[in-house]
Design a protein around this motif. Structure first.
Motif, PDB file in Angstrom:
ATOM      1  N   TYR A  88      25.795  36.338  37.925  1.00 39.54           N
ATOM      2  CA  TYR A  88      27.221  36.022  37.951  1.00 39.54           C
ATOM      3  C   TYR A  88      27.723  35.900  39.385  1.00 39.54           C
ATOM      4  CZ  TYR A  88      28.624  40.849  39.153  1.00 39.54           C
ATOM      5  OH  TYR A  88      28.813  42.053  39.779  1.00 39.54           O
ATOM      6  N   ARG A  89      28.885  35.288  39.510  1.00 40.03           N
ATOM      7  CA  ARG A  89      29.543  35.100  40.800  1.00 40.03           C
ATOM      8  C   ARG A  89      30.957  35.655  40.701  1.00 40.03           C
ATOM      9  NH1 ARG A  89      27.232  31.250  44.370  1.00 40.03           N
ATOM     10  NH2 ARG A  89      25.287  30.373  43.557  1.00 40.03           N
ATOM     11  N   GLY A  90      31.343  36.422  41.716  1.00 44.17           N
ATOM     12  CA  GLY A  90      32.657  37.044  41.701  1.00 44.17           C
ATOM     13  C   GLY A  90      33.454  36.741  42.958  1.00 44.17           C
ATOM     14  N   LEU A  91      34.771  36.639  42.792  1.00 39.23           N
ATOM     15  CA  LEU A  91      35.714  36.459  43.898  1.00 39.23           C
ATOM     16  C   LEU A  91      36.649  37.657  43.910  1.00 39.23           C
ATOM     17  CD1 LEU A  91      36.567  32.752  43.100  1.00 39.23           C
ATOM     18  CD2 LEU A  91      35.333  33.490  45.125  1.00 39.23           C
ATOM     19  N   TYR A  92      36.864  38.230  45.098  1.00 41.15           N
ATOM     20  CA  TYR A  92      37.715  39.406  45.256  1.00 41.15           C
ATOM     21  C   TYR A  92      38.822  39.070  46.253  1.00 41.15           C
ATOM     22  CZ  TYR A  92      33.720  41.671  43.047  1.00 41.15           C
ATOM     23  OH  TYR A  92      32.712  42.004  42.177  1.00 41.15           O
ATOM     24  N   LEU A  93      40.059  39.079  45.776  1.00 46.34           N
ATOM     25  CA  LEU A  93      41.187  38.692  46.621  1.00 46.34           C
ATOM     26  C   LEU A  93      42.063  39.906  46.897  1.00 46.34           C
ATOM     27  CD1 LEU A  93      40.382  36.095  44.807  1.00 46.34           C
ATOM     28  CD2 LEU A  93      42.532  35.184  45.626  1.00 46.34           C
ATOM     29  N   SER A  94      42.035  40.391  48.140  1.00 46.54           N
ATOM     30  CA  SER A  94      42.959  41.440  48.539  1.00 46.54           C
ATOM     31  C   SER A  94      44.330  40.797  48.784  1.00 46.54           C
ATOM     32  CB  SER A  94      42.448  42.160  49.777  1.00 46.54           C
ATOM     33  OG  SER A  94      42.393  41.275  50.876  1.00 46.54           O
ATOM     34  N   GLN A  95      45.324  41.610  49.120  1.00 49.98           N
ATOM     35  CA  GLN A  95      46.687  41.104  49.194  1.00 49.98           C
ATOM     36  C   GLN A  95      46.864  39.945  50.172  1.00 49.98           C
ATOM     37  OE1 GLN A  95      48.881  42.346  46.884  1.00 49.98           O
ATOM     38  NE2 GLN A  95      49.986  40.475  47.457  1.00 49.98           N
ATOM     39  N   PRO A  96      46.230  39.966  51.369  1.00 49.00           N
ATOM     40  CA  PRO A  96      46.403  38.804  52.257  1.00 49.00           C
ATOM     41  C   PRO A  96      45.938  37.493  51.630  1.00 49.00           C
ATOM     42  CG  PRO A  96      45.542  40.668  53.487  1.00 49.00           C
ATOM     43  CD  PRO A  96      45.506  41.062  52.052  1.00 49.00           C
ATOM     44  N   ALA A  97      44.838  37.528  50.875  1.00 52.08           N
ATOM     45  CA  ALA A  97      44.353  36.308  50.220  1.00 52.08           C
ATOM     46  C   ALA A  97      45.282  35.895  49.086  1.00 52.08           C
ATOM     47  CB  ALA A  97      42.937  36.520  49.702  1.00 52.08           C
ATOM     48  N   ILE A  98      45.782  36.867  48.329  1.00 54.60           N
ATOM     49  CA  ILE A  98      46.722  36.556  47.245  1.00 54.60           C
ATOM     50  C   ILE A  98      47.985  35.923  47.813  1.00 54.60           C
ATOM     51  CG2 ILE A  98      48.188  37.580  45.461  1.00 54.60           C
ATOM     52  CD1 ILE A  98      46.017  39.709  45.060  1.00 54.60           C
ATOM     53  N   ASP A  99      48.470  36.481  48.917  1.00 60.08           N
ATOM     54  CA  ASP A  99      49.678  35.928  49.541  1.00 60.08           C
ATOM     55  C   ASP A  99      49.438  34.504  50.048  1.00 60.08           C
ATOM     56  OD1 ASP A  99      50.953  38.309  49.045  1.00 60.08           O
ATOM     57  OD2 ASP A  99      50.676  39.095  51.077  1.00 60.08           O
ATOM     58  N   ALA A 100      48.245  34.272  50.630  1.00 58.76           N
ATOM     59  CA  ALA A 100      47.928  32.941  51.153  1.00 58.76           C
ATOM     60  C   ALA A 100      47.872  31.911  50.034  1.00 58.76           C
ATOM     61  CB  ALA A 100      46.605  32.980  51.912  1.00 58.76           C
ATOM     62  N   ILE A 101      47.280  32.276  48.908  1.00 56.99           N
ATOM     63  CA  ILE A 101      47.220  31.352  47.777  1.00 56.99           C
ATOM     64  C   ILE A 101      48.619  31.113  47.229  1.00 56.99           C
ATOM     65  CG2 ILE A 101      46.455  31.130  45.383  1.00 56.99           C
ATOM     66  CD1 ILE A 101      43.822  32.394  46.238  1.00 56.99           C
ATOM     67  N   GLY A 102      49.428  32.166  47.163  1.00 58.99           N
ATOM     68  CA  GLY A 102      50.812  31.994  46.709  1.00 58.99           C
ATOM     69  C   GLY A 102      51.563  30.987  47.559  1.00 58.99           C
ATOM     70  N   ARG A 103      51.391  31.065  48.865  1.00 60.81           N
ATOM     71  CA  ARG A 103      52.053  30.099  49.754  1.00 60.81           C
ATOM     72  C   ARG A 103      51.558  28.684  49.499  1.00 60.81           C
ATOM     73  NH1 ARG A 103      51.303  34.404  53.424  1.00 60.81           N
ATOM     74  NH2 ARG A 103      49.402  33.446  54.272  1.00 60.81           N
ATOM     75  N   SER A 104      50.263  28.539  49.242  1.00 57.30           N
ATOM     76  CA  SER A 104      49.708  27.211  48.964  1.00 57.30           C
ATOM     77  C   SER A 104      50.228  26.637  47.653  1.00 57.30           C
ATOM     78  CB  SER A 104      48.173  27.281  48.917  1.00 57.30           C
ATOM     79  OG  SER A 104      47.646  27.623  50.177  1.00 57.30           O
ATOM     80  N   LEU A 105      50.612  27.532  46.735  1.00 63.39           N
ATOM     81  CA  LEU A 105      51.125  27.093  45.441  1.00 63.39           C
ATOM     82  C   LEU A 105      52.644  26.987  45.433  1.00 63.39           C
ATOM     83  CD1 LEU A 105      48.900  29.278  43.066  1.00 63.39           C
ATOM     84  CD2 LEU A 105      48.490  26.942  43.838  1.00 63.39           C
ATOM     85  N   GLY A 106      53.297  27.491  46.492  1.00 67.79           N
ATOM     86  CA  GLY A 106      54.743  27.437  46.554  1.00 67.79           C
ATOM     87  C   GLY A 106      55.423  28.532  45.765  1.00 67.79           C
ATOM     88  N   ILE A 107      54.749  29.689  45.598  1.00 73.53           N
ATOM     89  CA  ILE A 107      55.339  30.809  44.860  1.00 73.53           C
ATOM     90  C   ILE A 107      55.237  32.078  45.695  1.00 73.53           C
ATOM     91  CG2 ILE A 107      54.866  29.844  42.576  1.00 73.53           C
ATOM     92  CD1 ILE A 107      52.394  31.625  42.393  1.00 73.53           C
ATOM     93  N   ALA A 108      56.171  33.003  45.462  1.00 75.23           N
ATOM     94  CA  ALA A 108      56.146  34.282  46.172  1.00 75.23           C
ATOM     95  C   ALA A 108      55.634  35.398  45.276  1.00 75.23           C
ATOM     96  CB  ALA A 108      57.549  34.625  46.681  1.00 75.23           C
TER      97      ALA A 108
END
Length: 276
Positions: A88-108
């Motif tokens: 299996y393959r896993g992705l782990y997103l801590s808060q900085p990564a979650i925030d960065a993706i949120g900005r890319s999606l236009g959501i807070a």
């Protein structure tokens, strides 16, 4: 850095382009995870075999048809169960990564997931492609596009309690502006964020707009522009490595890979045929 024993192997690394994003590629023939949690959003996809895990008081199965998602700090445990192997393959997103993706999606406010298993074949395939691209580490533009698109679909389709992701405007003129930008600056290190900002769109909106307007993602369209530029260079007599760099590819191997995927032959084979 890989951790290997006689039965199990795994590789764990941090993505250099997204602070707070870590990746795991594991191949287990025996494992037993005690109850635990991660201070990160976890998304996992199975390549082969499967396992069982317990979360929210019930037992579920990990398999090739299931996308697993665990909210930050959500307890779960796991064991092999019915399968003799689990890749299996896993992705782990801590808060900085979650925030960065949120900005890319236009959501807070990012969503909460009310389930841990989603039977979504298209999304499973999308996350597998994302993880493999991150593993290869050859094309930051493609990695970024897959990251934004995969999490945008996951948040929008299966998340609860978050903000609605703003849709891209249906404006062919905006797509035309980005196409013109690509045609003028294909040899530069273009990014989703930069091109989106040029027309006032988030990266996720840009992907949606471009897909509707051209039938291709921004990465796929830019690759076509660069391949045409490389062909012009080759016809003018440039060596393959110089044609690759002039067209905006990072090196000759990147040109070779995309050239063969598109035309079925390598640039060297194309040159030989052209000479004949």
């Amino acid at each position: 850095m890989a951790r290997v024993d006689t039965r199990n192997s795994s590789r764990y690394w941090k993505d250099p382009h997204v602070p707070g994003l870590s990746c795991l590629a594991a191949d287990f023939t025996s494992h037993d995870y005690a109850p635990h949690s991660h201070e990160a959003l976890v998304v996992a996809v199975t390549e082969d075999g499967g396992s069982q895990f317990k979360s929210r008081g019930s037992t579920e199965e990990a398999s090739a048809s299931a996308l697993l998602v665990f909210n930050p700090a959500e307890p779960h445990s796991g064991r092999m169960g019915w399968s003799r192997r689990w890749q299996y393959r896993g992705l782990y997103l801590s808060q900085p990564a979650i925030d960065a993706i949120g900005r890319s999606l236009g959501i807070a406010a990012t969503p909460y997931f009310t389930a841990n298993v989603f039977r979504d074949d298209a999304l499973v395939a999308s996350f597998l492609s994302l993880h493999r691209a991150l593993d290869a580490g050859r094309d930051p533009f493609e990695e970024r596009e897959l990251l934004v698109r995969s999490f945008g679909v996951l948040f929008g389709r299966h998340g609860s309690g978050g903000e609605r992701i703003p849709a891209a405007p249906r404006d062919s003129q905006l797509a035309g502006k980005v196409q013109a930008l690509m045609s003028d600056r294909y040899a530069e290190e273009l990014t989703l964020d930069g091109m989106g900002a040029a027309v006032g769109l988030t990266p996720f909106q840009l992907i949606g707009l471009f897909k509707r307007a051209t039938g291709l993602t921004p990465h796929a369209y830019l690759t076509q522009v660069r391949l045409k530029a490389a062909l012009r260079e080759l016809r003018a007599g440039a060596p393959i490595v110089e044609a690759a760099l002039a067209a905006g590819f990072c090196d000759q191997s990147a040109l070779n890979r995309h050239f063969k995927r598109c035309f079925g032959i390598t640039p060297l084979q194309w040159l030989r045929a052209a000479r004949r």
